[in-house]
Enzyme design. Structure first.
Site, mmCIF file in Angstrom:
data_model
loop_
_atom_site.group_PDB
_atom_site.id
_atom_site.type_symbol
_atom_site.label_atom_id
_atom_site.label_comp_id
_atom_site.label_asym_id
_atom_site.label_seq_id
_atom_site.Cartn_x
_atom_site.Cartn_y
_atom_site.Cartn_z
ATOM 1 N N GLU A 120 0.705 -1.123 0.210
ATOM 2 C CA GLU A 120 -0.342 0.252 0.613
ATOM 3 C C GLU A 120 1.055 1.466 0.130
ATOM 4 O O GLU A 120 2.200 1.132 0.470
ATOM 5 C CB GLU A 120 -0.964 -0.203 1.199
ATOM 6 C CG GLU A 120 -2.178 -1.033 0.880
ATOM 7 C CD GLU A 120 -3.274 -0.956 2.054
ATOM 8 O OE1 GLU A 120 -3.362 -0.350 3.284
ATOM 9 O OE2 GLU A 120 -4.619 -1.976 1.596
ATOM 10 N N HIS A 236 -9.047 11.266 2.837
ATOM 11 C CA HIS A 236 -8.731 9.779 1.338
ATOM 12 C C HIS A 236 -8.866 10.480 -0.060
ATOM 13 O O HIS A 236 -10.022 10.778 -0.336
ATOM 14 C CB HIS A 236 -9.261 8.406 2.005
ATOM 15 C CG HIS A 236 -9.283 7.082 1.711
ATOM 16 N ND1 HIS A 236 -8.736 6.692 0.023
ATOM 17 C CD2 HIS A 236 -8.404 6.139 1.963
ATOM 18 C CE1 HIS A 236 -8.766 5.343 0.373
ATOM 19 N NE2 HIS A 236 -8.056 5.172 1.095
ATOM 20 N N ARG A 282 -0.904 9.630 1.570
ATOM 21 C CA ARG A 282 -2.733 10.014 1.647
ATOM 22 C C ARG A 282 -2.368 11.467 0.976
ATOM 23 O O ARG A 282 -3.570 11.599 0.282
ATOM 24 C CB ARG A 282 -3.305 9.638 2.393
ATOM 25 C CG ARG A 282 -3.830 7.940 1.904
ATOM 26 C CD ARG A 282 -4.571 7.368 2.975
ATOM 27 N NE ARG A 282 -4.205 5.644 3.138
ATOM 28 C CZ ARG A 282 -4.915 5.840 3.856
ATOM 29 N NH1 ARG A 282 -6.120 5.910 5.071
ATOM 30 N NH2 ARG A 282 -5.480 3.420 4.267
ATOM 31 N N HIS A 347 -11.860 11.215 6.228
ATOM 32 C CA HIS A 347 -11.804 9.735 6.109
ATOM 33 C C HIS A 347 -10.797 9.610 8.345
ATOM 34 O O HIS A 347 -11.712 8.319 8.635
ATOM 35 C CB HIS A 347 -10.248 8.862 5.151
ATOM 36 C CG HIS A 347 -10.419 7.436 5.432
ATOM 37 N ND1 HIS A 347 -11.660 6.990 5.545
ATOM 38 C CD2 HIS A 347 -9.417 6.689 5.870
ATOM 39 C CE1 HIS A 347 -10.819 5.455 5.357
ATOM 40 N NE2 HIS A 347 -9.405 5.182 5.342
ATOM 41 N N ARG A 382 -1.317 9.435 9.576
ATOM 42 C CA ARG A 382 -1.792 8.293 9.049
ATOM 43 C C ARG A 382 -1.124 7.222 8.272
ATOM 44 O O ARG A 382 -1.094 7.275 6.750
ATOM 45 C CB ARG A 382 -2.822 7.882 9.724
ATOM 46 C CG ARG A 382 -2.844 6.692 9.934
ATOM 47 C CD ARG A 382 -4.288 5.727 10.164
ATOM 48 N NE ARG A 382 -5.391 6.062 9.820
ATOM 49 C CZ ARG A 382 -5.561 4.942 8.453
ATOM 50 N NH1 ARG A 382 -5.601 3.885 8.615
ATOM 51 N NH2 ARG A 382 -6.866 5.110 7.305
#
Length: 561
Positions: A120, A236, A282, A347, A382
């Protein structure tokens, strides 16, 4: 599962856990089995944000990976605000947490005999375990099944916590007041664990469920707890953007498997903004989409780009993303032949109630786990799939919880409240509708001093208006009024609508309070870092490598990290 609590005989527990997502469920299972535990769930079980988590859970379990690499990736994504000790604690305990989930019965995808791992964004190695594209559901459903088998756990659902009860002499948290079946009850406990999730509903565009109204942070702040880094909200990059459709999250794992971000002409624009393109952190990808839409003279609040899955083999898509296929199909998009229209949405909240490695807050007897807590793990941004891991690792520490056992008390007879607050709900409903739009426009992906100041002024007015309502006494009872009906530990509502009206009021007040905290924190931090981007202060400043902290009306900065 035990029967519904008999509130006429006792409302005393050893520990109360508020929230039934992954953090609350796992914390409940980690607590000593000899304790009487009350698990308060705002809605029916299986409704929290954890169950929506698609991508997976990160852990360095591959021989080609290591906790050290996981640590480095997390620190890099956190943009200088991670607490290194907390991150080290997280990555060192990751493998043990995965083993425990396997023992409980969670079925992760496998590649041969080994657990399957995917890559990811911002991870240097494939380290994300998954169960197709419904990892959160697989974990939460397993945890629920375990909770329902434990005779010492009492599930109180649906029940909405209104306020924490703080002992006036010791300052220790000793329970909560909550709405439950047309009554307001005081539940007493030796300790309270907040696991209420985030506050995405403060923004007009969010992937969060409707119950994510910032309750835990708001209640803890009003009770005097220290909260930290509230300006940092992660947007997000890829939420389904179709008319009338919910902002369904399209997992980061889709881009990890090879999907491309393209505009309406088919141009792969993300590399114009970062060398890693779609696999950049992100916040960078979200701003890339926002900026690209602005460049093409489209309204970024309504317009979208596309996520093209054509580079991924169809068989792979069907195997890895069955839930995404189903949800997109429901809203008219065939992902095997069409690109998915996507745009950013609020998000994950990196800020929260400040906690230590034992999940203890600044209030004795009050703990916090999951998104409601600020452990120092996520910093300013994060790292993908670290949130489920954080829930497990920090909840595990509650097995060693120290608490004072409090004696049971037989509650007095209830008092009846006959008011219908219908006329007072006009203002509440108006604020509930207008606040998320204001926050999206002023404290969304790109922020400026002017828009923040305007929003702060409006939120101040709304907070003053809403607190004149007679409902406020049930959420913020004046401590010096012995005649205040909300101080009675058992209230029954005669009007059938009273419970839903009071819950809506409490949620709206919570959203206003967290909006106030987010806006003021964002206005104070005159730089850009991680999920906090100021177009009037676009650079990251070394002087701001600090935490912002709030306790009541006091605001201060930590020492430099």
């Amino acid at each position: 599962m035990a029967n519904f609590p008999d509130f006429e005989r006792s409302r005393t527990f050893d520990i109360l856990v508020i929230g039934s997502g992954a953090a609350g469920l796992y914390a409940t299972l980690c607590l000593p089995p000899n304790l009487r535990i009350g698990l308060i769930s705002k809605a029916r079980l299986k409704t929290g944000a954890s169950r929506w988590a698609q991508g997976g859970i990160a852990a360095a379990i591959d021989p080609q990976d290591s906790p050290k690499l996981h640590l480095e990736d997390t620190l890099k994504a956190g943009a200088g605000l991670c607490d290194r000790q907390s991150v080290q604690f997280l990555v060192d305990h990751a493998a043990k947490a995965i083993d425990h989930l396997l023992t409980l019965g969670v079925t992760f995808d496998r590649k041969g005999e080994n657990l399957a791992l995917t890559l990811e964004a911002a991870h240097s190695r494939p380290r994300v375990l998954h169960a197709a594209d419904t990892t959160g559901k697989a974990i939460v459903d397993t945890l629920i099944a375990q909770v329902l088998q434990r005779p010492n756990i009492q599930v109180i659902s649906p029940a909405a916590a209104l306020a924490l009860k703080i002992h006036p002499q010791t300052g220790t948290c000793r329970g909560v007041t909550a709405l439950h079946y047309h009554q307001m009850i005081e539940l007493r406990a030796g300790a309270v664990i907040l696991a209420t999730g985030g506050g995405g509903q403060v923004f007009a565009q969010t992937t969060n469920p409707s119950i994510s109204t910032g309750d835990g942070v708001a209640m803890a702040w009003r009770a005097g707890a220290i909260v930290r880094d509230l300006e940092f909200f992660q947007f997000h990059p890829t939420a389904l953007t179709q008319p009338d459709a919910p902002r369904f999250l399209i997992s980061e794992a889709v881009r990890g498997e090879g999907a491309h971000l393209v505009d309406e002409t088919g141009y792969r624009f993300a590399f114009d903004y970062h060398p890693q393109g779609e696999l950049a952190p992100r916040d960078i990808v979200s701003r890339a989409i926002f900026s690209h839409l602005q460049r093409t003279n489209l309204n970024p609040a309504q317009a979208h780009v596309y996520l093209d899955l054509q580079p991924i083999e169809p068989e792979r898509i069907q195997y890895r993303f069955p839930n995404i296929i189903q949800m997109c199909s429901r809203w008219g998009v065939d992902v095997l032949t069409q690109p998915i229209p996507v745009a950013p949405a609020a998000h994950y909240w990196m800020g929260g109630i400040a906690t230590d490695l034992t999940s203890q807050t600044s209030i004795p007897g009050l703990y916090a786990v999951g998104e409601v807590a600020n452990t120092g793990v996520h910093g300013a941004n994060r790292l993908a799939s670290n949130s489920l891991l954080e829930c497990l690792v920090f909840a595990t520490q509650l097995a060693e919880i120290q608490l004072e056992r409090i004696p049971e008390e037989v509650p007095p007879s209830p008092i009846w409240v006959r008011e219908d607050w219908g006329p007072d709900m006009k203002t509440v409903n108006s604020i509930r509708q207008e606040l998320p739009v204001l926050m999206w426009q002023s404290a969304g992906i790109c922020r400026t001093q002017a828009t923040l100041d305007q929003a702060i002024t409006q939120v101040r007015i709304w907070r003053q208006e809403i607190k004149t309502s007679p409902l406020n006494q049930y959420v913020e009872p004046p401590s010096n009024s012995s005649s205040d009906p909300s101080l009675n530990p058992w209230i029954k509502f005669e009007c059938p609508e009273a419970e839903s009206q009071l819950q809506l009021y409490a949620e709206t007040l919570n959203l206003l309070d967290i909006a106030w905290l987010i806006l003021n924190s964002a206005a104070w931090r005159t730089e850009s870092r991680g999920g906090h981007y100021r177009s009037d202060y676009p650079e990251t400043q070394s002087d701001w490598q600090i935490h912002t902290l709030v306790q009541g009306d006091r605001w201060w900065k930590s020492s430099k990290l």
